[in-house]
Design a protein around this motif. Structure first.
Motif, PDB file in Angstrom:
ATOM      1  N   VAL A 160      23.615  -3.841   7.248  1.00  0.00           N
ATOM      2  CA  VAL A 160      23.998  -3.085   8.447  1.00  0.00           C
ATOM      3  C   VAL A 160      23.803  -1.586   8.202  1.00  0.00           C
ATOM      4  CG1 VAL A 160      25.845  -2.551  10.053  1.00  0.00           C
ATOM      5  CG2 VAL A 160      25.725  -4.801   9.032  1.00  0.00           C
ATOM      6  N   THR A 161      24.249  -1.120   7.027  1.00  0.00           N
ATOM      7  CA  THR A 161      24.187   0.311   6.754  1.00  0.00           C
ATOM      8  C   THR A 161      22.738   0.789   6.688  1.00  0.00           C
ATOM      9  OG1 THR A 161      26.197  -0.005   5.468  1.00  0.00           O
ATOM     10  CG2 THR A 161      25.091   2.105   5.248  1.00  0.00           C
ATOM     11  N   ILE A 162      21.896   0.041   5.981  1.00  0.00           N
ATOM     12  CA  ILE A 162      20.494   0.442   5.888  1.00  0.00           C
ATOM     13  C   ILE A 162      19.841   0.448   7.270  1.00  0.00           C
ATOM     14  CG2 ILE A 162      18.214  -0.222   5.012  1.00  0.00           C
ATOM     15  CD1 ILE A 162      19.579  -1.281   2.508  1.00  0.00           C
ATOM     16  N   GLY A 163      20.010  -0.653   7.999  1.00  0.00           N
ATOM     17  CA  GLY A 163      19.372  -0.770   9.308  1.00  0.00           C
ATOM     18  C   GLY A 163      19.828   0.313  10.268  1.00  0.00           C
ATOM     19  N   MET A 164      21.139   0.553  10.304  1.00  0.00           N
ATOM     20  CA  MET A 164      21.652   1.536  11.260  1.00  0.00           C
ATOM     21  C   MET A 164      21.298   2.957  10.847  1.00  0.00           C
ATOM     22  SD  MET A 164      25.308   0.022  12.510  1.00  0.00           S
ATOM     23  CE  MET A 164      25.783   1.547  13.308  1.00  0.00           C
ATOM     24  N   THR A 165      21.339   3.253   9.551  1.00  0.00           N
ATOM     25  CA  THR A 165      20.995   4.591   9.104  1.00  0.00           C
ATOM     26  C   THR A 165      19.551   4.912   9.495  1.00  0.00           C
ATOM     27  OG1 THR A 165      22.485   4.369   7.239  1.00  0.00           O
ATOM     28  CG2 THR A 165      20.845   6.111   7.094  1.00  0.00           C
ATOM     29  N   TYR A 166      18.683   3.926   9.274  1.00  0.00           N
ATOM     30  CA  TYR A 166      17.284   4.127   9.638  1.00  0.00           C
ATOM     31  C   TYR A 166      17.140   4.460  11.115  1.00  0.00           C
ATOM     32  CZ  TYR A 166      12.687   2.695  11.187  1.00  0.00           C
ATOM     33  OH  TYR A 166      11.471   2.656  11.810  1.00  0.00           O
ATOM     34  N   ILE A 167      17.897   3.732  11.950  1.00  0.00           N
ATOM     35  CA  ILE A 167      17.771   3.928  13.391  1.00  0.00           C
ATOM     36  C   ILE A 167      18.385   5.264  13.830  1.00  0.00           C
ATOM     37  CG2 ILE A 167      18.718   3.054  15.572  1.00  0.00           C
ATOM     38  CD1 ILE A 167      17.966   0.219  14.254  1.00  0.00           C
ATOM     39  N   MET A 168      19.421   5.715  13.104  1.00  0.00           N
ATOM     40  CA  MET A 168      20.092   6.956  13.482  1.00  0.00           C
ATOM     41  C   MET A 168      19.389   8.215  12.964  1.00  0.00           C
ATOM     42  SD  MET A 168      22.499   6.186  15.388  1.00  0.00           S
ATOM     43  CE  MET A 168      23.362   4.723  15.902  1.00  0.00           C
ATOM     44  N   LEU A 169      18.551   8.074  11.943  1.00  0.00           N
ATOM     45  CA  LEU A 169      17.951   9.262  11.318  1.00  0.00           C
ATOM     46  C   LEU A 169      17.305  10.246  12.309  1.00  0.00           C
ATOM     47  CD1 LEU A 169      16.438   8.100   7.908  1.00  0.00           C
ATOM     48  CD2 LEU A 169      18.102   9.915   8.315  1.00  0.00           C
ATOM     49  N   PRO A 170      16.499   9.774  13.257  1.00  0.00           N
ATOM     50  CA  PRO A 170      15.893  10.738  14.178  1.00  0.00           C
ATOM     51  C   PRO A 170      16.922  11.574  14.928  1.00  0.00           C
ATOM     52  CG  PRO A 170      14.878   8.588  14.435  1.00  0.00           C
ATOM     53  CD  PRO A 170      16.037   8.404  13.511  1.00  0.00           C
ATOM     54  N   PHE A 171      18.094  10.996  15.172  1.00  0.00           N
ATOM     55  CA  PHE A 171      19.109  11.730  15.934  1.00  0.00           C
ATOM     56  C   PHE A 171      19.769  12.823  15.090  1.00  0.00           C
ATOM     57  CE2 PHE A 171      18.745   7.552  17.850  1.00  0.00           C
ATOM     58  CZ  PHE A 171      18.426   7.913  19.143  1.00  0.00           C
ATOM     59  N   ILE A 172      19.551  12.772  13.784  1.00  0.00           N
ATOM     60  CA  ILE A 172      19.973  13.860  12.913  1.00  0.00           C
ATOM     61  C   ILE A 172      18.813  14.833  12.729  1.00  0.00           C
ATOM     62  CG2 ILE A 172      20.470  14.445  10.505  1.00  0.00           C
ATOM     63  CD1 ILE A 172      22.929  13.365  11.646  1.00  0.00           C
ATOM     64  N   ILE A 173      17.645  14.284  12.443  1.00  0.00           N
ATOM     65  CA  ILE A 173      16.501  15.113  12.065  1.00  0.00           C
ATOM     66  C   ILE A 173      16.063  16.024  13.204  1.00  0.00           C
ATOM     67  CG2 ILE A 173      14.068  15.053  11.400  1.00  0.00           C
ATOM     68  CD1 ILE A 173      14.706  12.434   9.900  1.00  0.00           C
ATOM     69  N   LEU A 174      15.930  15.466  14.403  1.00  0.00           N
ATOM     70  CA  LEU A 174      15.370  16.260  15.487  1.00  0.00           C
ATOM     71  C   LEU A 174      16.240  17.465  15.866  1.00  0.00           C
ATOM     72  CD1 LEU A 174      13.676  13.428  17.562  1.00  0.00           C
ATOM     73  CD2 LEU A 174      12.680  14.916  15.826  1.00  0.00           C
ATOM     74  N   PRO A 175      17.544  17.269  16.113  1.00  0.00           N
ATOM     75  CA  PRO A 175      18.336  18.465  16.416  1.00  0.00           C
ATOM     76  C   PRO A 175      18.437  19.439  15.241  1.00  0.00           C
ATOM     77  CG  PRO A 175      19.670  16.466  16.673  1.00  0.00           C
ATOM     78  CD  PRO A 175      18.325  16.035  16.221  1.00  0.00           C
ATOM     79  N   LEU A 176      18.548  18.916  14.016  1.00  0.00           N
ATOM     80  CA  LEU A 176      18.699  19.803  12.870  1.00  0.00           C
ATOM     81  C   LEU A 176      17.440  20.633  12.627  1.00  0.00           C
ATOM     82  CD1 LEU A 176      20.698  18.183   9.950  1.00  0.00           C
ATOM     83  CD2 LEU A 176      21.295  20.050  11.488  1.00  0.00           C
ATOM     84  N   ARG A 177      16.301  20.012  12.924  1.00  0.00           N
ATOM     85  CA  ARG A 177      15.043  20.761  12.785  1.00  0.00           C
ATOM     86  C   ARG A 177      15.114  22.005  13.669  1.00  0.00           C
ATOM     87  NH1 ARG A 177      10.975  20.601  16.382  1.00  0.00           N
ATOM     88  NH2 ARG A 177       8.940  21.382  15.718  1.00  0.00           N
ATOM     89  N   GLY A 178      15.579  21.830  14.889  1.00  0.00           N
ATOM     90  CA  GLY A 178      15.719  22.957  15.791  1.00  0.00           C
ATOM     91  C   GLY A 178      16.675  24.001  15.247  1.00  0.00           C
ATOM     92  N   VAL A 179      17.789  23.521  14.723  1.00  0.00           N
ATOM     93  CA  VAL A 179      18.803  24.442  14.201  1.00  0.00           C
ATOM     94  C   VAL A 179      18.228  25.252  13.043  1.00  0.00           C
ATOM     95  CG1 VAL A 179      21.003  24.544  12.966  1.00  0.00           C
ATOM     96  CG2 VAL A 179      20.750  23.015  14.934  1.00  0.00           C
TER      97      VAL A 179
END
Lengths: 292, 337
Positions: A160-179
């Motif tokens: 569960v942790t691996i699968g969900m982390t993979y799916i959530m990564l873009p939601f961290i990466i994209l806004p943080l890239r902007g920041v």
């Protein structure tokens, strides 16, 4: 005459004059939101105190049962794990995206977006193929002689942790890239000129500056994880059940909407509390703001 | 949301070709290969015969049926549901009574006929194993499947609370088929406890096939039709029909369905000898019309659940209908423990 009046009024109370027109613009959206979001949610929540009989019986059952409490606890545990891992993995990627030259940056960017746009179910099944006992990862490790017994990485918390982390990564990466992009490079140079090592400018300059962005994207991931359904249902075992699946069982299988509504309300309240905490810590102005 | 877009698109498509059809109705089932077969065996023929366009929707969702009936806006006309739900929903007033002047029930297997429902197709839970992974000598009985000394490793069972797994546990524990009901839940869960850590649950047919084919779970309890389909793809599947547990899906009409009369005609066609024979041929599930057998290939017919009657255990749908809620609550609580 009329021109004079209106200019005078405009000069005197600019804010009050503009407000109604702003409201008129958002009124249709607000109406839609109320009709299709607020009303259905309210009626589901009403069921939680009306079905099968009026009262708080559903909540008593929900908090009185060790099983349900455990499912809530597990949901928060998984969400916290996924959030921490997403930030730890996502931050360096976001940083890389923010600083590498455009051509490579856009390739990396495209890879992230493509993975995000691929069907969720397909991605979840792909992880199953990779992680299972007879899966690609285990077979490779065994043939390389790294392990003799297959690792159990699916139908449990790890899966569960691996699968969900993979799916959530873009939601961290994209806004943080902007920041991170929004942070003036001169500041890091200044830090270096003042004698900061690379490590110090990371810990004492970059991360503190990016902190509001990290906090708001982490909160978003945490909240999304709380309500997650497909991936935990497929990659987890029944012992790792999350609240969303429990609600689905109440509503679809047991046709017990009272309990479903009660569980939904608890989840909703938990989410709102988290938002409130976020607002207290970082203020509304800084949520989603792309750096300073 | 996506489904409503598809529905809207379907409705728009129908509006375009409207002159060809006199009417339309909605058939809802579980999706996948089963619904494909239902569409080919029933819906397309119904359209050809009656000029009624049959829109497909799914998956079946009991929460949605409840919502539709309560709000008085019923958009599903015929729904494929589990047998025990059909009995329960009928008793709770969620379903239309079937019109047996339109539907000929004289040829239907009486096990699967109630005032509110008729069988859709009938299946058996059987034991299956991956013969490449475990050899030709796989588990033969439910007791074997629960025996982790004889058959170590993971095994897979149906995840949802429905007739099947509890019966299998009791049979494995030595209960004779005639003493199964009323179900001794304490005993069943105690038996299930002994293999709980070795169980991988499957929640849908495709997942059960994936688990078996990859030998992630080299043994387990399967819908017989899924094993038939898996064998057809070349996987070396062994199976045992010893004490195969039968249950059936049912066709029902939600209360106040908009096209009640068309729904009755649709069900009449679906349960006709031909409709059931075509469905069985496509899926490996058994027909509930006793005359369908004559219309089918003899070799294929031997592989269907209705030919395994000697070693068959019938899940008691009316018992399940009565106790559906309490079993369900205990089931999910036990699973999540």
């Amino acid at each position: 005459m009329s021109i004079i009046t209106s200019t005078t009024r405009f000069a005197q109370e600019p804010v009050r004059r503009r407000r109604p027109s702003g409201f008129a613009y958002i009124a249709p959206a607000l109406l839609l939101l109320i009709l299709f979001f607020v009303v259905p949610i309210a009626s589901l929540l009403m069921r939680s105190v009306l079905e099968p009989s009026p009262g708080i019986g559903n909540y008593v059952e929900l908090f009185g049962s060790l099983t349900y409490v455990r499912i809530f606890a597990n949901t928060f545990l998984v969400s916290a794990l996924v959030t921490v891992l997403s930030v730890v993995i996502g931050f360096p990627v976001a940083w890389l995206l923010a600083i590498i030259p455009n051509r490579w940056g856009s390739i990396l960017f495209a890879i992230i977006l493509l993975s995000m746009w691929t069907n969720l179910l397909a991605r979840t099944y792909a992880w199953m193929v990779l992680l299972q006992r007879t899966g690609v990862i285990n077979k490779t490790l065994i043939s390389l002689g790294v392990i003799d017994q297959p690792l159990v990485m699916v139908n449990n918390l790890i899966g569960v942790t691996i699968g969900m982390t993979y799916i959530m990564l873009p939601f961290i990466i994209l806004p943080l890239r902007g920041v991170i992009k929004g942070i003036e490079p001169g500041i890091l140079q200044a830090a270096a000129l003042c004698g900061a090592t690379k490590w110090q400018s990371l810990w004492r300059v970059l991360i503190p500056l990016a902190l509001p962005g990290i906090a708001s994207s982490a909160l978003m991931v945490f909240v999304m994880s709380l309500g997650y359904f497909v991936t935990p249902a497929l990659l987890g075992g029944t012992a790792n059940m999350m609240v969303a699946e429990m609600i689905a069982q109440f509503v679809q299988s047991l046709v017990n909407w009272g309990m479903g509504g009660a569980a939904a309300l608890v989840l909703l309240v938990a989410t709102l509390l988290l938002y409130a905490l976020q607002l207290r810590l970082f203020g509304i102005g800084r949520i989603g703001q792309e750096g300073q | 949301m996506r489904k409503s877009i598809i529905m809207a698109a379907a409705v728009a498509a129908v509006a375009f070709t409207a002159p060809a059809y006199a009417a339309e109705m909605v058939f809802t089932s579980w999706g996948g290969t089963t619904q494909d077969a239902q569409k080919a065996a029933w819906a397309e023929k119904f359209t050809a015969e009656t000029k009624t366009n049959v829109l497909q929707d799914g998956p079946t969702d009991y929460g949605k049926i409840k919502a539709m009936v309560e709000s008085g806006n019923v958009s599903w006309d015929v729904v494929d549901v589990e047998g025990d739900y059909a009995v329960q929903a009928g008793n709770k007033g969620m379903l239309e009574k079937l019109d047996f002047s339109v539907i000929d029930k004289s040829k239907l297997d009486p096990r699967f006929v109630t005032d509110y429902s008729v069988g859709s197709f009938y299946y058996s839970f059987v034991i299956g194993f991956n013969a490449d992974a475990v050899g030709a000598e796989g588990p033969k009985t439910w007791a074997d499947l629960f025996d982790t000394t004889k058959f170590p490793g993971k095994r897979t069972f149906y995840k949802w609370s429905a007739p099947g797994v509890i019966e299998a546990a009791l049979l494995a524990d030595g209960v004779t088929p005639d003493k199964l009901y009323p179900l001794d839940l304490d005993r069943a869960f105690k038996k299930l406890d002994t293999i709980k850590k070795d169980i991988i649950w499957w929640s849908g047919g495709a997942q059960s096939q994936q688990l078996l084919a990859s030998a992630e779970a080299p043994y387990g309890m399967f819908w017989n039709g899924r094993l038939t389909a898996l064998k057809a793809t070349g996987v070396n599947v062994g199976e045992s029909w010893e004490q195969n547990i039968t249950a059936a899906d049912a066709l029902v009409v939600p209360k106040s369905a908009k096209n009640r009369d068309l729904a009755m005609k649709f069900i009449a066609l679906a349960t006709s000898a031909k409709g059931q024979a075509d469905m069985a041929t496509a899926t490996g599930y058994a027909p509930i019309n006793t005359e369908s057998g004559q219309l089918m290939d003899a070799a294929l017919r031997k592989t269907l659940p209705d030919q395994q009657a000697a070693s068959q255990v019938n899940a008691d749908m009316s018992y399940w209908a009565q106790h559906r809620d309490e079993i369900g609550e205990r089931w999910y609580a036990w699973q999540a423990k």
